[in-house]
Design an enzyme around this catalytic site. Structure first.
Site, PDB file in Angstrom:
ATOM      1  N   CYS A 104      35.404 -88.257  88.821  1.00 58.31           N
ATOM      2  CA  CYS A 104      36.473 -88.856  87.995  1.00 58.31           C
ATOM      3  C   CYS A 104      37.498 -89.481  88.936  1.00 58.31           C
ATOM      4  CB  CYS A 104      37.164 -87.756  87.212  1.00 58.31           C
ATOM      5  SG  CYS A 104      36.013 -86.707  86.336  1.00 58.31           S
ATOM      6  N   ARG A 148      35.321 -95.079  89.112  1.00 57.23           N
ATOM      7  CA  ARG A 148      34.853 -93.720  89.422  1.00 57.23           C
ATOM      8  C   ARG A 148      34.360 -92.988  88.186  1.00 57.23           C
ATOM      9  NH1 ARG A 148      36.665 -92.016  94.283  1.00 57.23           N
ATOM     10  NH2 ARG A 148      36.447 -89.854  93.677  1.00 57.23           N
ATOM     11  N   TRP A 197      34.332 -89.122  84.122  1.00 59.33           N
ATOM     12  CA  TRP A 197      32.868 -89.257  84.036  1.00 59.33           C
ATOM     13  C   TRP A 197      32.407 -87.849  83.707  1.00 59.33           C
ATOM     14  CZ3 TRP A 197      28.612 -87.123  86.638  1.00 59.33           C
ATOM     15  CH2 TRP A 197      27.383 -87.745  86.384  1.00 59.33           C
ATOM     16  N   ASN A 228      39.179 -83.330  89.299  1.00 60.15           N
ATOM     17  CA  ASN A 228      37.921 -83.987  89.674  1.00 60.15           C
ATOM     18  C   ASN A 228      37.101 -82.936  90.398  1.00 60.15           C
ATOM     19  OD1 ASN A 228      35.858 -85.670  90.342  1.00 60.15           O
ATOM     20  ND2 ASN A 228      36.921 -86.647  92.055  1.00 60.15           N
ATOM     21  N   GLY A 229      35.903 -82.675  89.908  1.00 59.56           N
ATOM     22  CA  GLY A 229      35.046 -81.671  90.552  1.00 59.56           C
ATOM     23  C   GLY A 229      34.348 -80.847  89.487  1.00 59.56           C
ATOM     24  N   GLU A 254      14.366-100.397  95.623  1.00 54.67           N
ATOM     25  CA  GLU A 254      15.779-100.778  95.426  1.00 54.67           C
ATOM     26  C   GLU A 254      15.887-101.841  94.335  1.00 54.67           C
ATOM     27  OE1 GLU A 254      18.651 -99.873  95.865  1.00 54.67           O
ATOM     28  OE2 GLU A 254      19.907-101.654  95.724  1.00 54.67           O
ATOM     29  N   LYS A 284      18.241-101.549  90.935  1.00 51.39           N
ATOM     30  CA  LYS A 284      19.205-102.569  90.503  1.00 51.39           C
ATOM     31  C   LYS A 284      18.989-102.927  89.040  1.00 51.39           C
ATOM     32  CE  LYS A 284      21.771-102.277  92.837  1.00 51.39           C
ATOM     33  NZ  LYS A 284      21.548-101.180  93.707  1.00 51.39           N
ATOM     34  N   GLU A 313      19.692 -99.856  86.525  1.00 52.01           N
ATOM     35  CA  GLU A 313      21.046 -99.299  86.406  1.00 52.01           C
ATOM     36  C   GLU A 313      22.023-100.277  85.754  1.00 52.01           C
ATOM     37  OE1 GLU A 313      23.194 -98.124  89.914  1.00 52.01           O
ATOM     38  OE2 GLU A 313      22.298 -99.693  91.103  1.00 52.01           O
ATOM     39  N   HIS A 342      -4.109 -96.389  92.060  1.00 49.66           N
ATOM     40  CA  HIS A 342      -4.314 -94.925  92.012  1.00 49.66           C
ATOM     41  C   HIS A 342      -3.605 -94.320  90.809  1.00 49.66           C
ATOM     42  CE1 HIS A 342      -6.222 -95.054  95.911  1.00 49.66           C
ATOM     43  NE2 HIS A 342      -5.231 -95.832  96.338  1.00 49.66           N
ATOM     44  N   LYS A 356      30.863 -95.107  90.296  1.00 48.40           N
ATOM     45  CA  LYS A 356      30.647 -95.674  91.620  1.00 48.40           C
ATOM     46  C   LYS A 356      30.499 -94.600  92.689  1.00 48.40           C
ATOM     47  CE  LYS A 356      30.308 -98.892  94.684  1.00 48.40           C
ATOM     48  NZ  LYS A 356      29.070 -99.671  94.772  1.00 48.40           N
TER      49      LYS A 356
HETATM   50  C1  AGP Z   1      23.516 -97.744  93.793  1.00 46.29           C
HETATM   51  O1  AGP Z   1      23.488 -98.996  93.140  1.00 46.29           O
HETATM   52  C2  AGP Z   1      23.988 -96.642  92.888  1.00 46.29           C
HETATM   53  N1  AGP Z   1      25.278 -96.938  92.374  1.00 46.29           N
HETATM   54  C3  AGP Z   1      23.894 -95.272  93.499  1.00 46.29           C
HETATM   55  O2  AGP Z   1      22.528 -94.961  93.623  1.00 46.29           O
HETATM   56  C4  AGP Z   1      24.528 -95.091  94.902  1.00 46.29           C
HETATM   57  O3  AGP Z   1      23.801 -95.810  95.851  1.00 46.29           O
HETATM   58  C5  AGP Z   1      24.463 -93.595  95.276  1.00 46.29           C
HETATM   59  O4  AGP Z   1      25.238 -92.867  94.342  1.00 46.29           O
HETATM   60  C6  AGP Z   1      24.954 -93.303  96.700  1.00 46.29           C
HETATM   61  O5  AGP Z   1      26.307 -93.667  96.818  1.00 46.29           O
HETATM   62  P1  AGP Z   1      26.957 -93.694  98.312  1.00 46.29           P
HETATM   63  O6  AGP Z   1      26.242 -94.773  99.059  1.00 46.29           O
HETATM   64  O7  AGP Z   1      28.399 -93.981  98.080  1.00 46.29           O
HETATM   65  O8  AGP Z   1      26.715 -92.350  98.926  1.00 46.29           O
END
Ligand code: AGP
Length: 599
Positions: free
Chosen positions: A2, A27, A74, A100-101, A472, A476, A479, A495, A594
């Site tokens: 958060c 966040r 969050w 936060n936590g 990757e 993208k 998400e 396979h 994020k």
């Molecule tokens: C990536 O697009 C995602 N938002 C997520 O997987 C991110 O890469 C992951 O949470 C790691 O974050 P960081 O690089 O800040 O450790």
């Protein structure tokens, strides 16, 4: 995870809280809440949804007073509801708190407090904290002492900002989740990220674990485990570009995709100078730890290390590594990669490795982050603040750092001739211009994306250096567009996963002219023979590919070792345009945040 924001000063608190928490909503953006202390009374306003909706619903004018706290959530415990949003209040309404936590032992504490007659209004773990403090205040009248007594009963991670109607200030505590104190002109800020109070001050210090700050007319910090006062070093934070906003872009993600030529140029310069400062002890093993996109960077890095250093690399998900009692010793080099430097799993993996004697090299994009402070050496990527939840420019900066690391140390090995290493270096020096060329072809990608939005599933396929890029690319797309997308080794298709292929399962192949090109064509033929639709990322000038692919996105030729940094660009744009067509919230996708500062 958060966002937390607090203020004590001489400004109108309400508007400042809304402004500050809006900057933190990357966040977490399920809901948000505010509490201010005015004339001995705490007033609370809350809302569900994103800040742009909430700021229209709440009555900011009621948030009077010179002390206030705010929170953007969050959710980890309890649904996204008004009741579960922070701040949480004590029964008597005299204490308000944001957190936060995660409190691991909240159930047992809640049962104990319920038996004592406390009434709860939420399902959250957080609410037990404010009732614990209230309970302690019945025994020790002192607010700060009651907070300390309450904290002694908590197990888990927390960053807390707490106010009491009879206390002219805020109490701030940290164990695990990030928290900073900003020092203005006769005013104080508290935040999860310096970004939220930068317009008012760039002087701040980080609250470290087990520290408590009492913010009244001054700030006093103490370590509540050691019971000692702490003198904090005030830093000047210079977050370049943070005020730049969106510019002409519709979303931060697109802006950050287009910043890559510049961020890679800056990262190249920075890492090249830092490599000369890194003195590694002898090591016999390399392990990487990361999460999400950063994990895919480390997986790509393992190909670089094997190619240029002939070094095997154990690529680990940080969340797995931290609990497997890993076989690590003082001859292990651990490379931790994280954009934010605050990802809980990666931080705990680093701590686990350090406990076992490993040397920690981190690759991080936030210079004042926890991970930087806890590493033996940090490569500072120069991607700048990355606001889009879907990581783009940070990812390519991580790739470049790992590749430069491998090339630098390869120079000292006799397996690679100088001309070859010079060739790679020249390609990297020209990479920004090459990427600009790919970015200029965005309209072709947009057209292909427009025909893709009805699909519910997709496979991303690559081999060799491009296998991690397929993973990757899938991340993208899933998400930000919510289309179920999976990355696969193109060779692995036969396979099992090939059973999925039909007209409703499109395949995005990365099929560049490298040593595995012919093999990838065979994999494409296997898909075509089963009626699968194929989009190919191909090398400019390759006409053969058109016999296999329904759509082709061309990129300039680069060596296969450099190609991951280029091949990801069209996949970033593809995901962006699909999500844009679907009307998704690209910079703040549902359920995401994020920075994942919780397990
Ligand atoms: C990536 O697009 C995602 N938002 C997520 O997987 C991110 O890469 C992951 O949470 C790691 O974050 P960081 O690089 O800040 O450790």
């Amino acid at each position: 995870m958060c966002g937390i924001f607090g203020y004590k000063g001489n400004k109108d608190t309400g508007a400042l809280l809304v402004e500050g928490i809006t900057k933190l909503d990357y966040r977490g953006y399920d809901s948000a809440g505010f509490a201010t202390l005015d004339k001995g009374k705490i007033h609370v306003e809350k809302g569900v949804g994103k800040m742009k909706e909430i700021s229209k619903k709440i009555n900011v004018k009621k948030l009077k007073g010179k002390i206030g706290i705010a929170h953007t959530r969050w959710s980890t415990h309890g649904k996204v509801t008004l009741e579960n949003s922070h701040p949480h209040m004590s029964c008597d309404g005299k204490i308000a708190l944001v957190h936060n936590g995660i409190i691991d032992n909240y159930q047992v504490l809640k049962e104990r407090l319920l038996k004592k007659g406390h009434t709860f209004t939420s399902e959250t773990d957080t609410e037990v904290i404010v009732h614990l403090i209230e309970d302690e205040m019945k025994k020790v009248k002192d607010f700060k002492k009651s907070v300390i007594k309450a904290l002694e009963q908590l197990k888990g991670m927390y960053a807390l900002v707490i106010i009491h109607q009879d206390y002219d200030g805020m109490i701030v505590v940290r164990r695990g989740s990030p928290l900073l104190v900003g020092l203005g002109e006769k005013e104080f800020f508290v935040s999860s990220d310096v970004i939220s109070f930068l317009p008012y001050t760039n002087k701040a210090f980080v609250i470290d674990d087990n520290e408590l700050a009492s913010i009244t007319t001054k700030v006093e910090v103490e370590n509540i485990v050691e019971g000692k006062k702490v003198k904090k070093k005030i830093q000047k934070f210079n977050i370049k570009g943070i005020q730049s906003g969106l510019g002409n872009f519709q979303h931060f993600m697109l802006k950050e995709i287009y910043e890559q030529p510049e961020t890679l140029r800056k990262t190249y310069a920075k890492i090249s100078s830092q490599l000369k400062q890194l003195h590694l002890k002898p090591f016999n093993r390399v392990v990487t730890v990361a999460c999400g996109t950063a994990y895919y960077a480390t997986l790509t890095g393992s190909y670089f290390f094997e190619k240029f250093l002939r070094l095997p690399v154990d690529v680990e998900y940080a969340s797995e590594f931290r609990y497997k009692n890993p076989v690590i010793d003082d001859k292990t080099l651990v490379i931790a990669v994280s954009q934010s430097g605050e990802t809980a799993d990666t931080l705990e993996a680093v701590r686990e490795a350090k406990k076992k004697g490993a040397f920690i090299v981190s690759i991080c994009n936030v210079a004042h982050s926890t991970m930087v402070r806890e590493s033996d050496f940090t490569f500072h990527t120069q991607a700048g603040v990355e606001i889009g939840v879907a990581s783009t420019k940070a990812f390519t900066s991580q790739l470049l750092t790992l590749l430069l690391f491998a090339l630098y140390f390869a120079k000292f090995k006799d397996e690679h001739n100088r001309e070859q290493l010079v060739m790679y270096t020249n390609e990297l020096l020209g990479l920004s211009d090459t990427i600009k060329k790919v970015l200029s072809g965005f309209s072709d990608i947009e057209k292909i994306a427009a025909k893709f939005t009805h699909y519910k599933h997709a496979l991303f396929l690559g081999r060799g250096f491009l296998y991690p890029i397929a993973l990757e690319g899938a991340l993208k797309l899933k998400e930000i567009s919510y289309i179920h997308a999976e990355g696969q080794s193109a060779a692995e298709l036969k396979h099992g996963p090939i059973a999925l292929i039909d007209k409703d399962m499109p395949c995005i192949f990365i099929a560049l002219k490298d040593k595995l090109y012919e093999k990838v064509l065979i994999n494409m033929e296997e898909v075509k023979a089963r009626g699968g639709k194929i989009i190919a990322i191909a090398t400019e000038g390759d006409t053969e590919i058109k016999k296999f692919a329904d759509e082709v996105i061309y990129i300039p030729h680069v060596s296969e070792e450099v190609s991951p940094l280029l091949a990801i660009i069209p996949l970033q744009l593809f995901a962006y345009f699909v999500a844009l067509r679907k009307g998704c919230d690209i910079d703040k996708p549902r359920n995401l945040a994020k920075v994942v500062t919780v397990e």
